[in-house]
Design a protein around this motif. Structure first.
Motif, PDB file in Angstrom:
ATOM      1  N   THR A  51       0.472  -1.164   0.383  1.00 50.55           N
ATOM      2  CA  THR A  51      -0.284   0.029  -0.117  1.00 50.55           C
ATOM      3  C   THR A  51       1.031   1.192   0.285  1.00 50.55           C
ATOM      4  O   THR A  51       0.738   2.474  -0.795  1.00 50.55           O
ATOM      5  N   ALA A  54       2.344   1.728  -3.610  1.00 52.51           N
ATOM      6  CA  ALA A  54       0.881   2.116  -4.658  1.00 52.51           C
ATOM      7  C   ALA A  54       0.632   3.827  -4.198  1.00 52.51           C
ATOM      8  O   ALA A  54       0.917   4.900  -5.178  1.00 52.51           O
ATOM      9  N   VAL A  55       0.564   4.345  -2.643  1.00 53.89           N
ATOM     10  CA  VAL A  55       0.213   5.888  -2.496  1.00 53.89           C
ATOM     11  C   VAL A  55       1.806   6.479  -2.982  1.00 53.89           C
ATOM     12  O   VAL A  55       1.795   7.362  -4.024  1.00 53.89           O
ATOM     13  N   LYS A  58       1.693   6.910  -6.903  1.00 54.52           N
ATOM     14  CA  LYS A  58       1.102   7.250  -7.209  1.00 54.52           C
ATOM     15  C   LYS A  58       0.000   6.206  -8.432  1.00 54.52           C
ATOM     16  O   LYS A  58      -1.059   6.711  -8.827  1.00 54.52           O
ATOM     17  N   GLN A  60      -3.283   4.428  -8.520  1.00 53.70           N
ATOM     18  CA  GLN A  60      -4.493   4.410  -8.597  1.00 53.70           C
ATOM     19  C   GLN A  60      -5.015   3.331  -8.458  1.00 53.70           C
ATOM     20  O   GLN A  60      -6.474   2.756  -8.936  1.00 53.70           O
ATOM     21  N   ILE A 103      -5.433  -2.797  -7.113  1.00 46.85           N
ATOM     22  CA  ILE A 103      -4.910  -1.548  -7.117  1.00 46.85           C
ATOM     23  C   ILE A 103      -6.382  -0.419  -7.553  1.00 46.85           C
ATOM     24  O   ILE A 103      -6.448  -0.469  -9.024  1.00 46.85           O
ATOM     25  N   VAL A 105      -9.008   2.028  -5.697  1.00 49.26           N
ATOM     26  CA  VAL A 105     -10.085   3.394  -4.941  1.00 49.26           C
ATOM     27  C   VAL A 105     -10.832   3.372  -4.085  1.00 49.26           C
ATOM     28  O   VAL A 105     -11.770   2.794  -4.817  1.00 49.26           O
ATOM     29  N   LYS A 109      -9.599   6.465  -0.538  1.00 43.28           N
ATOM     30  CA  LYS A 109      -7.746   6.496  -0.306  1.00 43.28           C
ATOM     31  C   LYS A 109      -7.565   4.328  -1.328  1.00 43.28           C
ATOM     32  O   LYS A 109      -8.794   4.071  -1.530  1.00 43.28           O
ATOM     33  N   THR A 110      -6.381   4.884  -1.309  1.00 41.73           N
ATOM     34  CA  THR A 110      -5.617   3.368  -2.685  1.00 41.73           C
ATOM     35  C   THR A 110      -6.181   2.452  -1.617  1.00 41.73           C
ATOM     36  O   THR A 110      -5.568   2.304  -0.275  1.00 41.73           O
ATOM     37  N   LEU A 112      -6.032  -2.385  -1.896  1.00 43.16           N
ATOM     38  CA  LEU A 112      -5.256  -3.264  -2.487  1.00 43.16           C
ATOM     39  C   LEU A 112      -6.256  -4.576  -2.022  1.00 43.16           C
ATOM     40  O   LEU A 112      -6.603  -4.822  -1.479  1.00 43.16           O
ATOM     41  N   PRO A 145       0.773  -1.050 -13.176  1.00 44.55           N
ATOM     42  CA  PRO A 145       0.006   0.351 -12.669  1.00 44.55           C
ATOM     43  C   PRO A 145      -1.202   0.653 -14.071  1.00 44.55           C
ATOM     44  O   PRO A 145      -0.567   0.196 -15.373  1.00 44.55           O
ATOM     45  N   LYS A 149      -8.145   6.234 -12.739  1.00 43.10           N
ATOM     46  CA  LYS A 149      -7.464   6.000 -12.102  1.00 43.10           C
ATOM     47  C   LYS A 149      -9.281   5.063 -11.232  1.00 43.10           C
ATOM     48  O   LYS A 149     -10.296   5.750 -12.247  1.00 43.10           O
TER      49      LYS A 149
END
Length: 167
Positions: A51, A54-55, A58, A60, A103, A105, A109-110, A112, A145, A149
Motif C-alpha cells: 500500500t 502504491a501511494v 501514485k 490508483q 489496486i 480507490v 483511499k488507495t 489493495l 499500473p 483511476k
C-alpha cells in the motif's frame, strides 16, 4: 562471438545504470518499462508495504502478482449470508505460491484487494482473501499500473465493493 558478448555487457550496464531504484517503508523497487518489481523486506507487513508503494508512486489502478514466504498470515472468507468476513490467523512458515490482486480507490483511499495461496510444510495449501501477512524470507511482487483511476463503491445489497466505471 566476442563482439556479441561485449555488446551484451555494454547493453546490460547501460540498462542497469538507467534503472531507477525506489525505496519506501519496508520495500525497495525498480521500474522496468511500465512494470515495477517490488521487494518487501523480511519480517514486514505485505499489505502495509505494498500500500505504501502504491501511494508513493501514485498508482490508483493496477494489478499485483507475487511470490515469497511468510510466517504469519491473516486470511479472510466472505460470507454472503451475513455480508461479513470471517478472519483466521495462521502462525507457521508458509510459501506464497501465488498472490494476485488489484489496486483501486475505495472511499477516497488507495486500496489493495489481494488473494493468496499459501503452501504449508505438509504440502497442503491455504487460500483466501489476504488481510495481511508478514514476510519471512522473500517477498517479490510485480505491480502493473493502469493509467487512470479505478474507483470501487460499496454495493450494500451484497456487502462488497465493486468497480464503478461511471466515476
Amino acid at each position: 562471438m566476442k563482439e556479441l558478448a561485449i555488446l551484451l555487457l555494454v547493453l546490460n550496464a547501460t540498462f542497469t545504470m538507467n534503472a531507477q531504484i525506489l525505496q519506501g517503508s519496508h520495500w525497495t523497487a525498480r521500474k522496468v518499462d511500465d512494470v515495477y518489481i517490488v521487494s518487501v523486506q523480511d519480517k514486514s507487513s505485505i499489505s502495509d508495504a505494498l500500500t505504501d508503494f502504491a501511494v508513493s508512486q501514485k498508482i490508483q489502478a493496477g494489478e499485483i502478482t507475487g511470490i515469497g514466504a511468510v510466517n504469519d498470515a491473516t486470511l479472510r472468507f466472505f460470507d454472503p449470508a451475513t455480508k461479513k468476513y470471517a478472519d483466521k490467523v495462521f502462525n507457521e512458515q508458509m510459501e506464497i505460491s501465488n498472490l494476485s490482486g488489484n489496486i483501486a480507490v475505495e472511499e477516497g483511499k488507495t486500496f489493495l484487494h489481494l488473494h493468496i495461496t499459501l503452501g504449508r510444510r505438509d504440502y497442503t495449501a491455504l487460500a483466501g482473501h489476504l488481510l495481511d501477512a508478514k514476510t519471512r524470507g522473500a517477498g517479490e511482487f510485480f505491480v502493473r499500473p493502469v493509467n487512470g483511476k479505478m474507483i470501487k463503491v460499496k454495493n450494500n445489497d451484497i456487502g462488497l465493493y465493486f468497480y464503478d466505471f461511471s466515476k
